[in-house]
Design an enzyme around this catalytic site. Structure first.
Site, PDB file in Angstrom:
ATOM      1  N   GLU A  85       0.786  -1.244   0.000  1.00  0.00           N
ATOM      2  CA  GLU A  85       0.000   0.000   0.000  1.00  0.00           C
ATOM      3  C   GLU A  85       0.819   1.296   0.000  1.00  0.00           C
ATOM      4  O   GLU A  85       0.647   2.157   0.867  1.00  0.00           O
ATOM      5  CB  GLU A  85      -0.980   0.003   1.193  1.00  0.00           C
ATOM      6  N   GLU A  97      -5.878  -8.546   0.766  1.00  0.00           N
ATOM      7  CA  GLU A  97      -6.568  -8.076   1.967  1.00  0.00           C
ATOM      8  C   GLU A  97      -8.023  -7.826   1.627  1.00  0.00           C
ATOM      9  O   GLU A  97      -8.328  -7.218   0.599  1.00  0.00           O
ATOM     10  CB  GLU A  97      -5.942  -6.763   2.501  1.00  0.00           C
TER      11      GLU A  97
END
Ligand SMILES: *[C@@H]1O[C@H](CO)[C@@H](O)[C@H](O)[C@H]1NC(C)=O
Length: 437
Positions: free
Chosen positions: A207, A316
Site C-alpha cells: 500500500e 486483503e
C-alpha cells in the site's frame, strides 16, 4: 409460518487454468488464506486489549510505544507479544479450516541494522518470524512475506507503517536503498534457511501512497524494477534456478498509484499482483446489504484497471462494511450471522475468479469496544459466520436478501428490483421458498 424468499445467485466462477509453472503455489485450489496481522506490525485499532497488555496503552503506534517504554523494556514486552499473539495452535487451526496460505506483514525493522538511531522499533523479532514460518511450513501452508511497513513510512497517518507520519518519506533514494537491502536479506534468508522453505512470494511494498507525481513515477520506474532486480540478483548469486525463484509481488493498478509494470510493459518473470478490496472504504457502493451482495456477486476483481496485472490475488479484504454501526449492518441483529456468512461467500467467489485471496486478518481483539468478528477470521468462524471448512463456504452460494425478521421493511419491495436487476445482467437466478416458523 411464513414464506420467505431466498435468492440463489450463482456467481460465475472462472476456473481458468493458469499456464505458468507455479513454484510453491498451491496447485489444486486458489490461494485461500489469512493475514497474520498485528503480529510483527502491531496496529492498535484492531487489537486493543493486546496493545494494552504489551504496555502500549495510550500510544498510537509501535514507534511511540517503544519510545515511551524505552528500548529494553519494549523489546521484552514485544517478545511476549510475538510469542502469544499467534501460536502454533493458531497455525494448526488455520490449516484445519482448509486454508492454504498465510501472508505475514513485516516491518523493515526486522532487519535491525537498517534502523537508524533516531528511529524506535522493537528488537528481537527474527527468531519469532523463523518460528512462525517453520510452523506454517510444517502445516503445509504457502507463505507470502510482505514488506508492510517501509522505511520512512509509505503512507501518512497510518498505524500499519509502524509510525504515523505527516509526510510519507519512503519515496526517497535513501529509504528505497534500505528497502532493497531488506528485500535482499529476506530473499537470502528464504533460500538459505530451511525454516523458510514454504515462502513462495515476497511483496515488495504494501500500500504505497506517494504524495507527488514525481514520487509516483519513482515508485513505478525506480523502486519496483530495482526491487525486482535486486531480489533476482541475490537468487542468481545463490544459483537458484528459474523455476525455484520467488514470486515477486506488487500492488496492482486498482490500488491507484499507477501500473506497477509500466517499466517493463508486460509482467516480468514470476511476478504476482495484489489487490486490497475493502468495501469498507469504497464510497461507490451504497452501504446497504442488498448493494453489497449485488456488488460482490457481479464484481470482477481482475477486470478494468487490474486487467494487465495477472496473476492477481486479493491480499486483503474483510467483512467490515462502511457504516458498520448502522442498523443494517448491526452484528447483533438476529440475522447478522447468516447475512455476513453469505456476503463472505459472495466475496470469496469474486476473488476466486482470480488466483485467490487472503483475509484481513486472522485474529483481532476488541475493536471499538467489542469483539468485532468482521475483521477476524478466527472470531468469525467461532461466531458461526464463516463455516469451519472453507469448502463449505465455497459451496455456499445462497444470498439471503429478506427474512421475516428483517429490520428493513423496504427490502421486500427491493427484492423484486434486485431480481430484475440480476436477470437483466444475465446472472443465473433461482428463487427458492423456505418455511420459517
Ligand atoms: C443492534 O442490535 C442490538 C440487538 O438487537 C440492539 O440492542 C442495538 O440497539 C442495535 N444497534 C443499532 C445501532 O441498531
Amino acid at each position: 409460518m411464513k414464506n420467505i424468499s431466498l435468492f440463489v445467485c450463482l456467481c460465475l466462477t472462472l476456473l481458468s487454468v493458469v499456464s505458468v509453472t507455479w513454484a510453491w503455489l498451491p496447485s489444486q485450489n486458489p490461494i485461500r488464506g489469512v493475514n497474520l496481522g498485528g503480529l510483527f506490525v502491531s496496529e492498535q485499532w484492531m487489537m486493543n486489549d493486546q496493545w494494552n497488555s504489551i504496555g502500549c496503552g495510550g500510544r498510537n503506534d509501535e514507534w511511540e510505544c517503544v519510545q515511551a517504554l524505552g528500548q529494553g523494556k519494549a523489546d521484552a514486552a514485544f517478545q511476549q507479544h510475538w510469542s502469544t499473539w499467534i501460536t502454533q495452535a493458531d497455525i494448526t487451526e488455520i490449516a484445519s479450516y482448509g486454508l492454504n496460505t498465510v501472508r505475514i506483514p513485516l516491518g523493515f525493522w526486522m532487519k535491525e541494522d537498517l534502523v537508524r538511531s533516531d528511529e524506535h522499533f522493537p528488537r528481537g523479532g527474527f527468531p519469532y518470524l523463523e518460528q512462525i514460518c517453520r510452523w506454517a511450513r510444517d502445516a503445509g501452508l504457502y507463505i507470502i512475506l510482505d514488506l508492510h511497513a517501509g522505511p520512512g513510512g509509505q503512507d501518512k497517518n497510518e498505524q500499519f507503517t509502524g509510525h504515523s507520519v505527516n509526510y510519507p518519506n519512503f519515496f526517497r533514494s535513501d529509504n528505497y536503498e534500505r528497502a532493497y537491502e531488506f528485500l535482499e536479506w529476506l530473499t537470502e534468508t528464504r533460500h538459505t534457511n530451511k525454516n523458510f522453505a514454504n515462502v513462495g512470494a515476497i511483496e515488495v511494498m504494501n500500500e504505497p501512497r506517494p504524495e507527488t507525481d514525481i514520487e509516483k513515477k519513482s515508485l513505478l520506474d525506480k523502486y519496483n524494477p530495482t526491487a525486482y532486480d535486486r531480489i533476482r540478483a541475490v537468487e542468481d548469486r545463490l544459483g537458484i534456478t528459474q523455476n525455484n525463484q520467488l514470486h515477486i509481488q506488487f500492488m496492482g493498478s486498482r490500488w491507484g498509484e499507477g501500473n506497477p509494470i509500466q517499466h517493463w510493459g508486460s509482467a516480468p518473470y514470476f511476478s504476482l499482483f495484489d489487490d486490497h478490496k475493502y468495501l469498507h472504504w469504497d464510497n461507490g457502493v451504497p452501504a446497504t446489504r442488498r448493494d453489497y451482495l449485488t456488488h460482490s456477486c457481479y464484481d470482477n476483481v481482475g477486470a478494468g484497471s487490474n486487467s494487465g496485472n495477472k496473476p492477481l490475488i486479493v491480499g486483503e479484504w474483510s467483512l467490515s462494511p462502511r457504516d458498520g454501526d448502522n442498523a443494517a449492518f448491526n452484528i447483533s441483529a438476529s440475522d447478522a450471522v447468516s447475512w455476513y456468512g453469505q456476503w463472505f461467500a459472495a466475496q470469496l467467489r469474486d476473488y476466486e475468479k482470480q488466483r485467490g485471496w487472503v483475509f484481513w486478518s486472522w485474529k483481532t481483539n476488541w475493536i471499538g469496544g467489542r469483539n468485532d468478528w468482521r475483521w477476524g477470521y478466527q472470531q468469525a468462524v467461532r461466531a458461526g459466520v464463516i463455516p469451519k471448512s472453507i469448502d463449505d463456504a465455497v459451496a455456499m452460494n445462497v444470498k439471503r436478501v429478506s427474512t421475516p425478521h428483517s429490520p428493513f421493511p423496504d427490502e421486500d419491495s427491493g427484492d423484486r428490483d434486485l431480481q430484475q436487476t440480476l436477470e437483466q445482467e444475465g446472472g443465473t437466478l433461482v428463487t427458492v421458498t423456505v418455511q420459517d416458523s
